[in-house]
Structures are given as structure tokens and as C-alpha cells.
Design a protein around this motif. Structure first.
Motif, PDB file in Angstrom:
ATOM      1  N   VAL A   1       0.838  -1.204   0.000  1.00  0.00           N
ATOM      2  CA  VAL A   1       0.000   0.000   0.000  1.00  0.00           C
ATOM      3  C   VAL A   1       0.881   1.266   0.000  1.00  0.00           C
ATOM      4  CG1 VAL A   1      -1.803   1.180   1.339  1.00  0.00           C
ATOM      5  CG2 VAL A   1      -1.732  -1.307   1.316  1.00  0.00           C
TER       6      VAL A   1
ATOM      7  N   TRP B   1       1.363   5.720   0.493  1.00  0.00           N
ATOM      8  CA  TRP B   1       1.168   6.605   1.647  1.00  0.00           C
ATOM      9  C   TRP B   1       0.089   7.646   1.444  1.00  0.00           C
ATOM     10  CZ3 TRP B   1       2.020  11.223  -0.612  1.00  0.00           C
ATOM     11  CH2 TRP B   1       2.914  11.265  -1.673  1.00  0.00           C
TER      12      TRP B   1
ATOM     13  N   LYS C   1       1.520  -4.747   3.887  1.00  0.00           N
ATOM     14  CA  LYS C   1       2.733  -3.944   4.047  1.00  0.00           C
ATOM     15  C   LYS C   1       2.373  -2.491   3.757  1.00  0.00           C
ATOM     16  CE  LYS C   1       5.978  -2.067   1.867  1.00  0.00           C
ATOM     17  NZ  LYS C   1       6.209  -0.908   2.737  1.00  0.00           N
TER      18      LYS C   1
ATOM     19  N   GLU D   1       6.160   2.880   4.371  1.00  0.00           N
ATOM     20  CA  GLU D   1       7.061   3.156   5.510  1.00  0.00           C
ATOM     21  C   GLU D   1       6.748   4.505   6.150  1.00  0.00           C
ATOM     22  OE1 GLU D   1       7.764   2.142   2.511  1.00  0.00           O
ATOM     23  OE2 GLU D   1       9.368   3.254   1.528  1.00  0.00           O
TER      24      GLU D   1
ATOM     25  N   GLY E   1       0.672   1.672  -6.072  1.00  0.00           N
ATOM     26  CA  GLY E   1       1.860   2.507  -5.929  1.00  0.00           C
ATOM     27  C   GLY E   1       2.364   2.953  -7.285  1.00  0.00           C
ATOM     28  N   SER E   2       3.660   3.189  -7.350  1.00  0.00           N
ATOM     29  CA  SER E   2       4.245   3.780  -8.560  1.00  0.00           C
ATOM     30  C   SER E   2       4.469   2.721  -9.643  1.00  0.00           C
ATOM     31  CB  SER E   2       5.587   4.421  -8.198  1.00  0.00           C
ATOM     32  OG  SER E   2       6.454   3.413  -7.714  1.00  0.00           O
TER      33      SER E   2
ATOM     34  N   LEU F   1      -1.655   1.582 -10.447  1.00  0.00           N
ATOM     35  CA  LEU F   1      -0.460   2.430 -10.540  1.00  0.00           C
ATOM     36  C   LEU F   1      -0.838   3.899 -10.718  1.00  0.00           C
ATOM     37  CD1 LEU F   1       1.551  -0.062 -12.779  1.00  0.00           C
ATOM     38  CD2 LEU F   1       1.443   0.053 -10.283  1.00  0.00           C
ATOM     39  N   GLY F   2       0.027   4.639 -11.307  1.00  0.00           N
ATOM     40  CA  GLY F   2      -0.146   6.091 -11.335  1.00  0.00           C
ATOM     41  C   GLY F   2      -1.044   6.592 -12.445  1.00  0.00           C
TER      42      GLY F   2
ATOM     43  N   CYS G   1      -3.767   9.522  -7.100  1.00  0.00           N
ATOM     44  CA  CYS G   1      -3.458   8.818  -8.363  1.00  0.00           C
ATOM     45  C   CYS G   1      -4.289   9.362  -9.509  1.00  0.00           C
ATOM     46  CB  CYS G   1      -3.686   7.325  -8.188  1.00  0.00           C
ATOM     47  SG  CYS G   1      -5.328   6.927  -7.587  1.00  0.00           S
TER      48      CYS G   1
ATOM     49  N   GLU H   1       3.885  11.808 -14.119  1.00  0.00           N
ATOM     50  CA  GLU H   1       3.098  12.007 -12.903  1.00  0.00           C
ATOM     51  C   GLU H   1       3.973  12.740 -11.884  1.00  0.00           C
ATOM     52  OE1 GLU H   1       2.325   8.625 -10.301  1.00  0.00           O
ATOM     53  OE2 GLU H   1       0.238   9.272 -10.160  1.00  0.00           O
TER      54      GLU H   1
ATOM     55  N   TRP I   1     -12.414   0.098  -9.936  1.00  0.00           N
ATOM     56  CA  TRP I   1     -11.393   1.137 -10.021  1.00  0.00           C
ATOM     57  C   TRP I   1     -10.089   0.520 -10.502  1.00  0.00           C
ATOM     58  CZ3 TRP I   1     -11.076   6.102 -10.396  1.00  0.00           C
ATOM     59  CH2 TRP I   1      -9.848   6.751 -10.211  1.00  0.00           C
TER      60      TRP I   1
HETATM   61  P1  NAD Z   1       5.775   3.484  -4.215  1.00  0.00           P
HETATM   62  O1  NAD Z   1       5.655   2.628  -5.423  1.00  0.00           O
HETATM   63  O2  NAD Z   1       7.059   4.129  -3.936  1.00  0.00           O
HETATM   64  O3  NAD Z   1       5.411   2.639  -2.912  1.00  0.00           O
HETATM   65  C1  NAD Z   1       4.178   1.982  -2.749  1.00  0.00           C
HETATM   66  C2  NAD Z   1       4.356   0.813  -1.805  1.00  0.00           C
HETATM   67  O4  NAD Z   1       5.184  -0.164  -2.441  1.00  0.00           O
HETATM   68  C3  NAD Z   1       5.074   1.179  -0.504  1.00  0.00           C
HETATM   69  O5  NAD Z   1       4.523   0.404   0.538  1.00  0.00           O
HETATM   70  C4  NAD Z   1       6.514   0.773  -0.786  1.00  0.00           C
HETATM   71  O6  NAD Z   1       7.255   0.487   0.369  1.00  0.00           O
HETATM   72  C5  NAD Z   1       6.309  -0.465  -1.638  1.00  0.00           C
HETATM   73  N1  NAD Z   1       7.400  -0.794  -2.559  1.00  0.00           N
HETATM   74  C6  NAD Z   1       8.248   0.080  -3.171  1.00  0.00           C
HETATM   75  N2  NAD Z   1       9.109  -0.619  -3.952  1.00  0.00           N
HETATM   76  C7  NAD Z   1       8.772  -1.922  -3.855  1.00  0.00           C
HETATM   77  C8  NAD Z   1       9.289  -3.129  -4.440  1.00  0.00           C
HETATM   78  N3  NAD Z   1      10.326  -3.116  -5.277  1.00  0.00           N
HETATM   79  N4  NAD Z   1       8.714  -4.305  -4.113  1.00  0.00           N
HETATM   80  C9  NAD Z   1       7.663  -4.355  -3.272  1.00  0.00           C
HETATM   81  N5  NAD Z   1       7.149  -3.242  -2.673  1.00  0.00           N
HETATM   82  C10 NAD Z   1       7.676  -2.041  -2.976  1.00  0.00           C
HETATM   83  O7  NAD Z   1       4.585   4.550  -4.325  1.00  0.00           O
HETATM   84  P2  NAD Z   1       4.227   5.716  -3.306  1.00  0.00           P
HETATM   85  O8  NAD Z   1       5.215   6.819  -3.496  1.00  0.00           O
HETATM   86  O9  NAD Z   1       4.028   5.161  -1.950  1.00  0.00           O
HETATM   87  O10 NAD Z   1       2.792   6.151  -3.862  1.00  0.00           O
HETATM   88  C11 NAD Z   1       2.620   6.987  -4.941  1.00  0.00           C
HETATM   89  C12 NAD Z   1       2.238   6.224  -6.187  1.00  0.00           C
HETATM   90  O11 NAD Z   1       1.086   5.418  -5.940  1.00  0.00           O
HETATM   91  C13 NAD Z   1       1.844   7.154  -7.306  1.00  0.00           C
HETATM   92  O12 NAD Z   1       2.396   6.699  -8.522  1.00  0.00           O
HETATM   93  C14 NAD Z   1       0.331   7.036  -7.333  1.00  0.00           C
HETATM   94  O13 NAD Z   1      -0.273   7.383  -8.543  1.00  0.00           O
HETATM   95  C15 NAD Z   1       0.127   5.612  -6.984  1.00  0.00           C
HETATM   96  N6  NAD Z   1      -1.242   5.381  -6.501  1.00  0.00           N
HETATM   97  C16 NAD Z   1      -2.128   4.697  -7.305  1.00  0.00           C
HETATM   98  C17 NAD Z   1      -3.449   4.506  -6.900  1.00  0.00           C
HETATM   99  C18 NAD Z   1      -4.451   3.772  -7.764  1.00  0.00           C
HETATM  100  O14 NAD Z   1      -5.525   3.440  -7.276  1.00  0.00           O
HETATM  101  N7  NAD Z   1      -4.174   3.514  -9.031  1.00  0.00           N
HETATM  102  C19 NAD Z   1      -3.859   5.008  -5.661  1.00  0.00           C
HETATM  103  C20 NAD Z   1      -2.940   5.704  -4.875  1.00  0.00           C
HETATM  104  C21 NAD Z   1      -1.625   5.871  -5.304  1.00  0.00           C
END
Ligand code: NAD
Length: 484
Positions: free
Chosen positions: A154, A156, A180, A183, A233-234, A256-257, A289, A386, A452
Motif C-alpha cells: 500500500v 502513503w 505492508k 514506511e 503505488g508507482s 499504478l499512477g 493517483c 506524474e 477502479w
Molecule cells: P511506491 O511505489 O514508492 O510505494 C508503494 C508501496 O510499495 C510502498 O509500501 C513501498 O514500500 C512499496 N514498494 C516500493 N518498492 C517496492 C518493491 N520493489 N517491491 C515491493 N514493494 C515495494 O509509491 P508511493 O510513493 O508510496 O505512492 C505513490 C504512487 O502510488 C503514485 O504513482 C500514485 O499514482 C500511486 N497510486 C495509485 C493509486 C491507484 O488506485 N491507481 C492510488 C494511490 C496511489
């Protein structure tokens, strides 16, 4: 008060196996206010074992859908009871005003849990007529079984809501989970796990291991007893997860983003479009996102719309979100602050003009001024990447065809908004835009019953709605020979 947060595994609190910790930093003051356990592979092993035991003959595996639904309902009530506390946890961790999570994230999370309580008893199989087996009649039917232990990873920006999107659906399906959290924001997931214990979920169904992606996240992706990774996440981390978990044939869902367009036609209600674009740019400091960060405006209204949007940006009261009257806090972390400023500078260097905001240099706290660019084109970094901050890029168009082409000229495809009073045009454009969700005269409507997710670089799979729960099951077919 200094927070000392640990893993929640099998219903109990644990330090990291090697005792390491991660500092939690307040984005307003830049002061350390606590720490969380820095999870290890051993911690993940312990959590996955607890989750796996519950599926392999544990109390959870004996419950039927209706009983799982009852527990989800109770959890929804407890989350509702603790709305303020949970909203404050998420808001304080990232420097966001608690008003937004109180109004948006928490009601959405509660609605998801209540909807999932209903889905738990509806995951039915099918009876399928067949031609029999070498001349003998057969009966073939399918059952939906939980996919197994899920690793839920998840981000942040909306920690509780996004955790619940995963949790509600996977629990309805009968799975167990190791969460998870990011952080930066482990608080609300840990509290959610405690609430689940209070609701009566057997210990080990919901586990939380705090820590970094490249340690805890990676260990989940590699663990032989984790059947599915549900990641938000990203794209960079999503790619890495696809490589690690995909090669082991784990089910992988990636949210993702985005770089979502808001398309403003000349016949739109000017004020509604303005309010919607400002919300889509500045909600949660733009760390959303679905942020509507590409404003595509018809040339005939572009100057007036740009000026009004710049006024709206300048009117945003930026500061400590706990102070009355403040609408926007800092961005969540130093890396994000540097990233947003880097993109603003890049926009200037590539020839776009600032209508509001600009590079920020606050004395303390990661505050970014709401920023609007004009004289931009869709090839610029500020239009393609993004940024994940309160930065909007205005691009003009002359025709509907050009608007659609600009909207689709993106590696992302998460969401889009169409602002027009011509409903035929609205549906035509909604059909032509490549995105997982399109709002017509509304920015990014979320609902527990709606799917979604995105297309292209915005991800794989959908969360939400009944299909979101089905995605945590495997359909097994059973055939019995019926000799006459
Ligand atoms: P991030 O990818 O840096 O981190 C997200 C999560 O993944 C964190 O818990 C992180 O510790 C974990 N992580 C990072 N690298 C990893 C790896 N190699 N293996 C396993 N886990 C890993 O993203 P962020 O900065 O926390 O969040 C922002 C991103 O999330 C933006 O790109 C945003 O658009 C996206 N997001 C998407 C949605 C959606 O519904 N599509 C919703 C919210 C956020």
C-alpha cells in the motif's frame, strides 16, 4: 508523544527480528515523532505462516460466507466508531488536513467494508452442461475458492482507504493477508488490524509487517506461500513486483499512477469546471493517483479559464493543516518535495509559463505552492510525467478530435473528466478516451460498488465492486461421472 509502532502478526505485537527501526518524520516540522519496526524476511516468514495456518484448517477456513460477512459488518462499525482517530492518523502522517479523510477516505472505506459484507455470501459457482465423458453422462459444477494468502502493498497517500479496498474484498473471498503499509504511514493499517481483532476475526487472518518495499515488499513477492500480490503505488515499483512475483506465477494486481486529463469544452459550466479542476489538482496536495493534472481547455475560453484557475491556486491557504482556515498542508516527504520542485523547474526550463506558484523554498516543512502552467504542450515532462503534487498544466485544443487525441497521448490511462453541457458529446468523448474511469461533469467519483483501476501504465486489474471480490478467488471445476 513518541510513537513506537511494531508489526502485528498472529494477533500480537512484534519488534523487527533484528531490532532495526524506521524513523517517522512530521512533514510540517521535519521533526522525528516516532518510529516503526523495519521488517525483515524473517518477520515476513512469521506473518505469512500465521496467515497460511488460518487457511489450512484454521478457524477462518471453517467460516462460511455469511459468517465472514458478519465479521466485516462489525469491522465496518468499529471503523465508523474510530473515524476521527483513523482520519487523524492518516492526516498527521502525511501533513494533510484531517477534514479530507473524514469526508472522503473514511466514508469510502466504511462503505467498502459494508458492501463486502454482502459480497461474502454471493461468491457462487456455476453448473455447466457438457457433452459427458466418453459416452457417460457427467455433472460439472464450479466453486469459488479463496486464492490464498495475499500480500497487500500500500502507498502513503490514502493509506487507510486503499488498505480497505484490498482488505474488504479479500476477506469477503475468504483469503488471509499480510499488509505492508508504506514506511511513511503504518499507523492506520496497524489500528485496523487491532479493530479486526476486536471485531472477532481470528488471529492470523490480518497481519501487518511494517518496513521498506525492497525488504518487506520484496520478501512478500518472493514468498512461496503468498498466492497473490495486490499492489498500489508507482509504476516503477509495479514493474519490479511484476518481475519478481509474476515470474513465480503469483496473481498480481497493479493499481499504478496516472496523468489524468480534465477536458474543458467551451460549452461547459465555467464555474463547475473550475471547481472540479481545482479539486482534482489540489485535493491531498495533488498526491492523488487520479489527480486531474492535465487541464485540456478549448482555446476560446483558455485565457479566462487559466486566469480563474490561477486565482483559485493563489487563494489556497497553505500551512500547518491543524491550524484553522488552512486548506493545504505540505507534501508528504522530502523526496516528494524535491521531485515536485524539480518538475516545476523543468516546466520553466522547457518553456512553459507560470500562471501561479513556482519553485518553493520554505524555511521549514515540505510546503509547495499550488502551481499552474500555461503555454505548455503535451510533449513536455510536466504534461507526460506524474508529478504527484499540486501542479497543473494547461494545454489548449481547437476541436473535439484534438482534445481526444491529446487526452490519449499519454502512457497512463487511469481516469479522465469531460466538462460539457452537450451530453451527446460527453458520451462520445467518454467512449473515445482510454482510461479506467471517466467522470462527466464530476472529477473522479469513487464508490464501493464501482470498479477502479487503469489501462496502459496505470495498471492491471480492478479493485472495487463485486468483481473486486471475485478477483480474490479461483474458480475450480468439479466433474462427477453419472453412469446410468
Ligand atoms: P511506491 O511505489 O514508492 O510505494 C508503494 C508501496 O510499495 C510502498 O509500501 C513501498 O514500500 C512499496 N514498494 C516500493 N518498492 C517496492 C518493491 N520493489 N517491491 C515491493 N514493494 C515495494 O509509491 P508511493 O510513493 O508510496 O505512492 C505513490 C504512487 O502510488 C503514485 O504513482 C500514485 O499514482 C500511486 N497510486 C495509485 C493509486 C491507484 O488506485 N491507481 C492510488 C494511490 C496511489
Amino acid at each position: 508523544m513518541t510513537e513506537h509502532l511494531n508489526h502485528f502478526i498472529g494477533g500480537a505485537s512484534f519488534e523487527a527480528s533484528d531490532g532495526r527501526r524506521i524513523n517517522l518524520v512530521n512533514p510540517v516540522t521535519e521533526q522525528v515523532y516516532g518510529s516503526s519496526a523495519q521488517g525483515t524476511t524473517e518477520d515476513v516468514d512469521r506473518a505469512v505462516a500465521a496467515a497460511h495456518r488460518q487457511l489450512e484448517g484454521g478457524a477462518w477456513s471453517q467460516l462460511d460466507g455469511a459468517q465472514r460477512g458478519q465479521l466485516l459488518s462489525k469491522l465496518a462499525d468499529l471503523v465508523e466508531r474510530d473515524t476521527e482517530l483513523l482520519a487523524d492518523m492518516d492526516a498527521n502522517a502525511i501533513g494533510r488536513s484531517p477534514i479530507e479523510p473524514r469526508r472522503m477516505d473514511l466514508p469510502n472505506a466504511i462503505a467498502n467494508l459494508r458492501a463486502a459484507a454482502g459480497w461474502a455470501n454471493q461468491l457462487e459457482g456455476r453448473t455447466i452442461p457438457t457433452g459427458g465423458y466418453f459416452g457417460t453422462k457427467t455433472l460439472s459444477y464450479t466453486v469459488r475458492e479463496p486464492v490464498g494468502v495475499v500480500g497487500a502493498i500500500v502507498p502513503w497517500n490514502s493509506p487507510l482507504m486503499i488498505t480497505v479496498w484490498k482488505l474488504a474484498a479479500l476477506l469477503a473471498a475468504g483469503c488471509t493477508v499480510v499488509i505492508k503499509p508504506s514506511e511513511e504511514t503504518p499507523q492506520s493499517a496497524l489500528h485496523l488490524a487491532v479493530l479486526a481483532q476486536e471485531a472477532g476475526f481470528p488471529d492470523g487472518v490480518i497481519n501487518v509487517v511494517t518496513g521498506y518495499g525492497n525488504e518487506v515488499g520484496r520478501a512478500l513477492c518472493e514468498h512461496p506461500h503468498v498466492a497473490k500480490i495486490s499492489f498500489t503505488g508507482s509504476p516503477e515499483a509495479g514493474r519490479e513486483i511484476q518481475r519478481t512475483a509474476g515470474v513465480l506465477f503469483k496473481r498480481v494486481a497493479l493499481e499504478l499512477g496516472g496523468k489524468s486529463p480534465q477536458i474543458v469544452f467551451d460549452d461547459a459550466s465555467f464555474d463547475d469546471a473550475l471547481r472540479g479542476c481545482a479539486l482534482g489538482l489540489f485535493a491531498n496536495q495533488g498526491q492523488v493517483c487520479a489527480a486531474g493534472s492535465r487541464i485540456l481547455v478549448h482555446r476560446s475560453i483558455a485565457d479566462r479559464f487559466g486566469a480563474a484557475l490561477a486565482d483559485a491556486a493563489q487563494a489556497v491557504n497553505v500551512g500547518d493543516p491543524r491550524q484553522p482556515g488552512v486548506q493545504m498542508g505540505p507534501v508528504a516527504k522530502k523526496a516528494q518535495f524535491d521531485r515536485v520542485n524539480r518538475y516545476i523547474q523543468l516546466g520553466i526550463d522547457q518553456g512553459a509559463s507560470l500562471l501561479a506558484g513556482g519553485v518553493s523554498t520554505p524555511e521549514r516543512g515540505w510546503f509547495v505552492r499550488p502551481t499552474i502552467f500555461t503555454n505548455a504542450n503535451n510533449a513536455m515532462a510536466i504534461a507526460q510525467d506524474e508529478i504527484f503534487g499540486p501542479v497543473g498544466t494547461l494545454i489548449t485544443f481547437d476541436s473535439e478530435e484534438e482534445a481526444i487525441a491529446l487526452a490519449n497521448d499519454s502512457s497512463y490511462g487511469l481516469a479522465a473528466t469531460v466538462w460539457t453541457t452537450d451530453l451527446v458529446r460527453a458520451h462520445r468523448v467518454a467512449a473515445a478516451v482510454k482510461a479506467g474511469a471517466v467522470g462527466i461533469n464530476c472529477w473522479s467519483p469513487l464508490d464501493a460498488n464501482l470498479p477502479w483501476g487503469g489501462v496502459k501504465t496505470s495498471g492491471i486489474g480492478r479493485e472495487g465492486g463485486f468483481a473486486g471480490a471475485v478477483a480474490y478467488t479461483e474458480e475450480k471445476v468439479i466433474t462427477v461421472l453419472l453412469p446410468s
